[in-house]
Design a protein around this motif. Structure first.
Motif, PDB file in Angstrom:
ATOM      1  N   GLN A   1       3.283 -22.955 -38.620  1.00 56.58           N
ATOM      2  CA  GLN A   1       4.553 -22.829 -36.922  1.00 56.58           C
ATOM      3  C   GLN A   1       5.712 -21.756 -37.518  1.00 56.58           C
ATOM      4  OE1 GLN A   1       3.463 -25.152 -38.976  1.00 56.58           O
ATOM      5  NE2 GLN A   1       5.762 -26.524 -39.223  1.00 56.58           N
ATOM      6  N   VAL A   2       6.442 -21.529 -36.462  1.00 57.23           N
ATOM      7  CA  VAL A   2       7.797 -21.019 -36.628  1.00 57.23           C
ATOM      8  C   VAL A   2       8.974 -21.331 -37.261  1.00 57.23           C
ATOM      9  CG1 VAL A   2       8.572 -19.354 -35.587  1.00 57.23           C
ATOM     10  CG2 VAL A   2       6.373 -19.306 -34.890  1.00 57.23           C
ATOM     11  N   GLN A   3       9.381 -21.281 -38.469  1.00 59.33           N
ATOM     12  CA  GLN A   3      10.326 -21.611 -38.847  1.00 59.33           C
ATOM     13  C   GLN A   3      11.235 -20.453 -39.647  1.00 59.33           C
ATOM     14  OE1 GLN A   3       8.714 -23.914 -42.425  1.00 59.33           O
ATOM     15  NE2 GLN A   3       8.379 -26.159 -40.696  1.00 59.33           N
ATOM     16  N   LEU A   4      12.759 -21.434 -39.132  1.00 56.86           N
ATOM     17  CA  LEU A   4      13.739 -20.058 -39.004  1.00 56.86           C
ATOM     18  C   LEU A   4      14.825 -21.269 -40.695  1.00 56.86           C
ATOM     19  CD1 LEU A   4      14.711 -18.789 -35.894  1.00 56.86           C
ATOM     20  CD2 LEU A   4      13.881 -17.744 -38.168  1.00 56.86           C
ATOM     21  N   ALA A   5      15.524 -20.170 -41.022  1.00 61.49           N
ATOM     22  CA  ALA A   5      15.835 -21.442 -42.383  1.00 61.49           C
ATOM     23  C   ALA A   5      17.330 -20.039 -43.139  1.00 61.49           C
ATOM     24  CB  ALA A   5      14.556 -22.205 -43.660  1.00 61.49           C
ATOM     25  N   GLU A   6      18.001 -21.164 -42.610  1.00 63.84           N
ATOM     26  CA  GLU A   6      19.862 -20.949 -43.016  1.00 63.84           C
ATOM     27  C   GLU A   6      20.095 -21.055 -44.057  1.00 63.84           C
ATOM     28  OE1 GLU A   6      20.521 -21.697 -38.040  1.00 63.84           O
ATOM     29  OE2 GLU A   6      18.961 -22.743 -39.529  1.00 63.84           O
ATOM     30  N   SER A   7      20.903 -20.823 -44.784  1.00 67.05           N
ATOM     31  CA  SER A   7      21.430 -21.014 -46.083  1.00 67.05           C
ATOM     32  C   SER A   7      23.104 -20.339 -46.462  1.00 67.05           C
ATOM     33  CB  SER A   7      20.352 -20.742 -47.529  1.00 67.05           C
ATOM     34  OG  SER A   7      20.081 -19.525 -47.103  1.00 67.05           O
ATOM     35  N   MET A  24      12.855 -16.205 -42.114  1.00 66.80           N
ATOM     36  CA  MET A  24      11.970 -16.413 -41.113  1.00 66.80           C
ATOM     37  C   MET A  24      10.358 -16.243 -41.675  1.00 66.80           C
ATOM     38  SD  MET A  24      11.095 -14.731 -37.304  1.00 66.80           S
ATOM     39  CE  MET A  24      10.629 -15.814 -36.192  1.00 66.80           C
ATOM     40  N   SER A  25       9.919 -17.942 -41.387  1.00 67.58           N
ATOM     41  CA  SER A  25       8.309 -17.500 -41.933  1.00 67.58           C
ATOM     42  C   SER A  25       7.447 -18.041 -40.542  1.00 67.58           C
ATOM     43  CB  SER A  25       7.932 -19.260 -42.545  1.00 67.58           C
ATOM     44  OG  SER A  25       8.595 -20.088 -42.830  1.00 67.58           O
ATOM     45  N   GLY A  26       6.406 -17.756 -40.399  1.00 68.04           N
ATOM     46  CA  GLY A  26       4.798 -18.242 -39.647  1.00 68.04           C
ATOM     47  C   GLY A  26       4.849 -17.524 -38.487  1.00 68.04           C
ATOM     48  N   THR A  27       5.390 -16.456 -38.794  1.00 72.65           N
ATOM     49  CA  THR A  27       5.274 -15.189 -37.418  1.00 72.65           C
ATOM     50  C   THR A  27       5.814 -14.222 -37.660  1.00 72.65           C
ATOM     51  OG1 THR A  27       5.489 -14.644 -35.842  1.00 72.65           O
ATOM     52  CG2 THR A  27       6.923 -15.344 -37.094  1.00 72.65           C
ATOM     53  N   ILE A  28       6.270 -12.047 -37.216  1.00 70.78           N
ATOM     54  CA  ILE A  28       6.407 -11.023 -37.935  1.00 70.78           C
ATOM     55  C   ILE A  28       7.931 -11.174 -37.388  1.00 70.78           C
ATOM     56  CG2 ILE A  28       5.780  -9.236 -37.996  1.00 70.78           C
ATOM     57  CD1 ILE A  28       3.030  -9.323 -36.816  1.00 70.78           C
ATOM     58  N   PHE A  29       8.083 -11.568 -38.334  1.00 71.77           N
ATOM     59  CA  PHE A  29       9.988 -11.366 -37.699  1.00 71.77           C
ATOM     60  C   PHE A  29      10.291 -10.107 -37.718  1.00 71.77           C
ATOM     61  CE2 PHE A  29      13.899 -11.776 -38.972  1.00 71.77           C
ATOM     62  CZ  PHE A  29      14.364 -10.972 -39.842  1.00 71.77           C
ATOM     63  N   ALA A  30       9.281  -8.929 -37.881  1.00 71.81           N
ATOM     64  CA  ALA A  30       9.871  -7.311 -37.491  1.00 71.81           C
ATOM     65  C   ALA A  30       9.675  -7.793 -35.691  1.00 71.81           C
ATOM     66  CB  ALA A  30       9.303  -6.387 -37.886  1.00 71.81           C
ATOM     67  N   SER A  31       9.357  -8.170 -35.206  1.00 74.02           N
ATOM     68  CA  SER A  31       8.602  -8.607 -33.948  1.00 74.02           C
ATOM     69  C   SER A  31       9.803  -8.955 -32.531  1.00 74.02           C
ATOM     70  CB  SER A  31       7.506  -9.355 -33.728  1.00 74.02           C
ATOM     71  OG  SER A  31       6.193  -8.396 -33.664  1.00 74.02           O
ATOM     72  N   TYR A  32      10.876  -9.159 -33.182  1.00 69.26           N
ATOM     73  CA  TYR A  32      12.003 -10.346 -33.064  1.00 69.26           C
ATOM     74  C   TYR A  32      13.276  -9.502 -32.690  1.00 69.26           C
ATOM     75  CZ  TYR A  32       8.411 -14.157 -32.909  1.00 69.26           C
ATOM     76  OH  TYR A  32       7.533 -15.093 -31.947  1.00 69.26           O
ATOM     77  N   ALA A  33      13.535  -9.365 -31.957  1.00 73.57           N
ATOM     78  CA  ALA A  33      15.853  -9.414 -31.740  1.00 73.57           C
ATOM     79  C   ALA A  33      15.673 -11.004 -32.654  1.00 73.57           C
ATOM     80  CB  ALA A  33      15.821  -9.244 -30.381  1.00 73.57           C
ATOM     81  N   MET A  34      17.413 -11.211 -33.029  1.00 74.27           N
ATOM     82  CA  MET A  34      17.888 -11.656 -33.827  1.00 74.27           C
ATOM     83  C   MET A  34      19.413 -11.888 -33.081  1.00 74.27           C
ATOM     84  SD  MET A  34      15.173 -13.200 -35.654  1.00 74.27           S
ATOM     85  CE  MET A  34      16.143 -14.277 -36.754  1.00 74.27           C
TER      86      MET A  34
END
Length: 124
Positions: A1-7, A24-34
Motif C-alpha cells: 500500500q501507499v505510505q508517506l513517512a515524515e521525519s 513515499m513507498s508503494g507507488t511511483i513517487f514521480a507520478s504525484y504532485a506533492m
C-alpha cells in the motif's frame, strides 16, 4: 500500500532551521504532485508549500515565502521542506501529502495520500 513517512521535526529556538523529509513507498513517487500542510493546536489545517511532479513549479503561502523551500528527489522518492528563520507561529504538526491531480494542487481535498505528521515546535 501507499505510505508517506515524515521525519525531521523537533524542538528548536526562534531563528533556527529545520529540514523535514517525507519518503513515499508503494507507488511511483514521480507520478504525484506533492505538498506540505500543517496544523497548529486549535487551528485548521493549512497548506504550506507545493511542488509539481518534475519540480517545474513550486508555490508557498505568504506566511512562509522566503523562509521555506520545498524540493523533491524523485530518484529517492523523497520530498523535503527546508525551513529557515523559524518563528513560534510555525509551531504545528507538519504533514506531507501526495496528489494524482495534474498541475500544482494547493488544496487539501485535492490530495490522495497523507503521512502521519511530524511535530515542529519553535520556542525559546
Amino acid at each position: 500500500q501507499v505510505q508517506l513517512a515524515e521525519s525531521g521535526g523537533g524542538l528548536v529556538q526562534p531563528g533556527a532551521s529545520l529540514t523535514l523529509s517525507c519518503t513515499m513507498s508503494g507507488t511511483i513517487f514521480a507520478s504525484y504532485a506533492m505538498g506540505w500542510f500543517r496544523q497548529a493546536p486549535g487551528k485548521e489545517r493549512e497548506g504550506v508549500s507545493f511542488i509539481t511532479r518534475s519540480s517545474h513549479k513550486t508555490y508557498s503561502v505568504d506566511s512562509v515565502k522566503g523562509r521555506f523551500t520545498i524540493s523533491r528527489d524523485n530518484a529517492k522518492s523523497t520530498l523535503y521542506l527546508q525551513m529557515n528563520s523559524l518563528v513560534p507561529e510555525d509551531t504545528a504538526i507538519y504533514y506531507c501529502a501526495a496528489a494524482r491531480a495534474l498541475g500544482l494542487p494547493i488544496y487539501g481535498y485535492e490530495y490522495d495520500y497523507w503521512g502521519q505528521g511530524t511535530q515542529v515546535t519553535v520556542s525559546s
